[in-house]
Scaffold this motif. Sequence first.
Motif, PDB file in Angstrom:
ATOM      1  N   PRO A   1       0.885  -1.250  -0.100  1.00  0.00           N
ATOM      2  CA  PRO A   1       0.110  -0.095   0.200  1.00  0.00           C
ATOM      3  C   PRO A   1       0.862   1.276  -0.140  1.00  0.00           C
ATOM      4  O   PRO A   1       0.405   2.153  -0.874  1.00  0.00           O
ATOM      5  CB  PRO A   1      -0.850  -0.173   1.413  1.00  0.00           C
ATOM      6  N   LEU A   2       1.937   1.331   0.786  1.00  0.00           N
ATOM      7  CA  LEU A   2       2.930   2.377   0.607  1.00  0.00           C
ATOM      8  C   LEU A   2       3.547   2.696  -0.426  1.00  0.00           C
ATOM      9  O   LEU A   2       3.697   3.673  -0.882  1.00  0.00           O
ATOM     10  CB  LEU A   2       3.840   2.306   1.746  1.00  0.00           C
ATOM     11  N   SER A   3       3.905   1.639  -1.357  1.00  0.00           N
ATOM     12  CA  SER A   3       4.438   1.948  -2.644  1.00  0.00           C
ATOM     13  C   SER A   3       3.229   2.334  -3.703  1.00  0.00           C
ATOM     14  O   SER A   3       3.271   3.145  -4.354  1.00  0.00           O
ATOM     15  CB  SER A   3       4.731   0.408  -3.188  1.00  0.00           C
ATOM     16  N   GLY A   4       1.897   1.718  -3.317  1.00  0.00           N
ATOM     17  CA  GLY A   4       0.817   2.314  -4.228  1.00  0.00           C
ATOM     18  C   GLY A   4       0.414   3.642  -3.891  1.00  0.00           C
ATOM     19  O   GLY A   4      -0.008   4.536  -4.969  1.00  0.00           O
ATOM     20  N   ILE A   5       0.494   4.084  -2.703  1.00  0.00           N
ATOM     21  CA  ILE A   5       0.281   5.508  -2.294  1.00  0.00           C
ATOM     22  C   ILE A   5       1.020   6.480  -2.848  1.00  0.00           C
ATOM     23  O   ILE A   5       0.718   7.499  -3.394  1.00  0.00           O
ATOM     24  CB  ILE A   5      -0.131   5.876  -0.768  1.00  0.00           C
ATOM     25  N   THR A   6       2.497   6.174  -2.730  1.00  0.00           N
ATOM     26  CA  THR A   6       3.399   7.071  -3.108  1.00  0.00           C
ATOM     27  C   THR A   6       3.848   6.979  -4.540  1.00  0.00           C
ATOM     28  O   THR A   6       4.562   7.893  -5.117  1.00  0.00           O
ATOM     29  CB  THR A   6       4.986   7.031  -2.263  1.00  0.00           C
ATOM     30  N   ARG A   7       3.377   6.063  -5.144  1.00  0.00           N
ATOM     31  CA  ARG A   7       4.150   5.533  -6.537  1.00  0.00           C
ATOM     32  C   ARG A   7       5.397   5.312  -6.636  1.00  0.00           C
ATOM     33  O   ARG A   7       5.975   5.566  -7.718  1.00  0.00           O
ATOM     34  CB  ARG A   7       3.562   6.611  -7.584  1.00  0.00           C
TER      35      ARG A   7
ATOM     36  N   PHE B   1      12.142  -2.123  -9.183  1.00  0.00           N
ATOM     37  CA  PHE B   1      11.009  -3.199  -9.225  1.00  0.00           C
ATOM     38  C   PHE B   1       9.826  -2.330  -8.430  1.00  0.00           C
ATOM     39  O   PHE B   1      10.125  -1.793  -7.403  1.00  0.00           O
ATOM     40  CB  PHE B   1      11.510  -4.390  -8.376  1.00  0.00           C
ATOM     41  N   LYS B   2       8.721  -2.875  -8.864  1.00  0.00           N
ATOM     42  CA  LYS B   2       7.377  -2.221  -8.508  1.00  0.00           C
ATOM     43  C   LYS B   2       6.806  -3.462  -7.802  1.00  0.00           C
ATOM     44  O   LYS B   2       6.492  -4.450  -8.190  1.00  0.00           O
ATOM     45  CB  LYS B   2       6.928  -1.668  -9.414  1.00  0.00           C
ATOM     46  N   THR B   3       5.995  -3.100  -6.419  1.00  0.00           N
ATOM     47  CA  THR B   3       5.103  -4.025  -5.955  1.00  0.00           C
ATOM     48  C   THR B   3       3.941  -4.423  -6.875  1.00  0.00           C
ATOM     49  O   THR B   3       3.591  -3.564  -7.832  1.00  0.00           O
ATOM     50  CB  THR B   3       4.624  -3.450  -4.704  1.00  0.00           C
ATOM     51  N   SER B   4       3.237  -5.492  -6.712  1.00  0.00           N
ATOM     52  CA  SER B   4       2.166  -5.778  -7.619  1.00  0.00           C
ATOM     53  C   SER B   4       1.125  -4.882  -7.363  1.00  0.00           C
ATOM     54  O   SER B   4       0.213  -4.644  -8.362  1.00  0.00           O
ATOM     55  CB  SER B   4       1.857  -7.513  -7.069  1.00  0.00           C
ATOM     56  N   LEU B   5       0.892  -4.315  -6.135  1.00  0.00           N
ATOM     57  CA  LEU B   5      -0.132  -3.482  -5.801  1.00  0.00           C
ATOM     58  C   LEU B   5       0.137  -2.019  -6.885  1.00  0.00           C
ATOM     59  O   LEU B   5      -0.843  -1.682  -7.424  1.00  0.00           O
ATOM     60  CB  LEU B   5      -0.334  -3.220  -4.333  1.00  0.00           C
TER      61      LEU B   5
END
Length: 333
Positions: free
Chosen positions: A217-223, A277-281
Amino acid sequence: MQKNLDVFCVFYNLNLIKRWILLKICIVGAGALGSTIGGVLAESGSEVYLINRREEVVDAINKNGLMLRNGKTDRVVAVQARTSCAGIGAVDLVIVLVKSFHTKQAIENARDVIGENTIVLSLQNGLGNEEVIAEIVGEERVIAGKTYVGGVVLGPGHVQATTKGKQTYIGELDGRITERVKRVAKVFDRAGLLTTVTSNIIGIIWDKLLINAATGPLSGITRLPYGGLYKVPEIKEAAFAAVLEGISVAKAHGVSLDTEDPETIWWKAAEGLPDEFKTSLLQSIEKGSETEIDYINGAIVRWGEKRNISTPVNKTLVANIKGIEYALQYCEE
């Protein structure tokens, strides 16, 4: 006569060995991770079918082969791709890698490949997928697993694959160590997927859940991909808070975790992965699609409610991702 018998015995035994170390496998949900796993299994000799609903992906794989990138080098893997399971026939192993909210429909659509002795293995993120699968195919067919293998889609039929040094764990839901699980592990190991059979697969599912809850979620929120995510101290602090809530919930349910140290969990999430690398979310958000937040941080919230444990950080992360999903679907740029 004896010579002919000896040759027959050698041939027969070789076939038995081949049947033991090779499988007919159907990957239901051949996105980034499914293509990575399916690709290396095909390279090692198993008969692999990749199921992806997107025709352009299937056409690219069938025309040009599956392209797997390791570092900056691409290699081509010959593997069969389909948009559905129709016509494949019964397989030895179904590996489920669809998003959790598609699990029920995907398994119902995979009935054609499930024969009398077919095993169904979930390597999905989050909690609850195995129960959904068992409702459709029977609990006796289901085994569970978690993998730290990574994949990122670069284009149709083209995937950045991260397998080196990345562990996979599989096991029976009741904790038994069975021959069928050991056979699957053998096939995975032969393909270079470091696989351990465990009697505590439920605990390992929670271990992976906590990793995803920390970074997803933190990766998704911050991009931010991993490189940026790990350079902001405040992000680390928020991740620790979410993980500590998850640990409390898991312990309340009697789950045995590998570690209860949030820092260990935080660093394990990015272990061996490149900065880009990016999280799946985050990948889901960038595609404008629904995320699995309900099955990751949302699962921590739900399981916490069962034991009257407050999870405000995870609730906040879920709310933020839900807001982003809404904005992507309904709000103009």
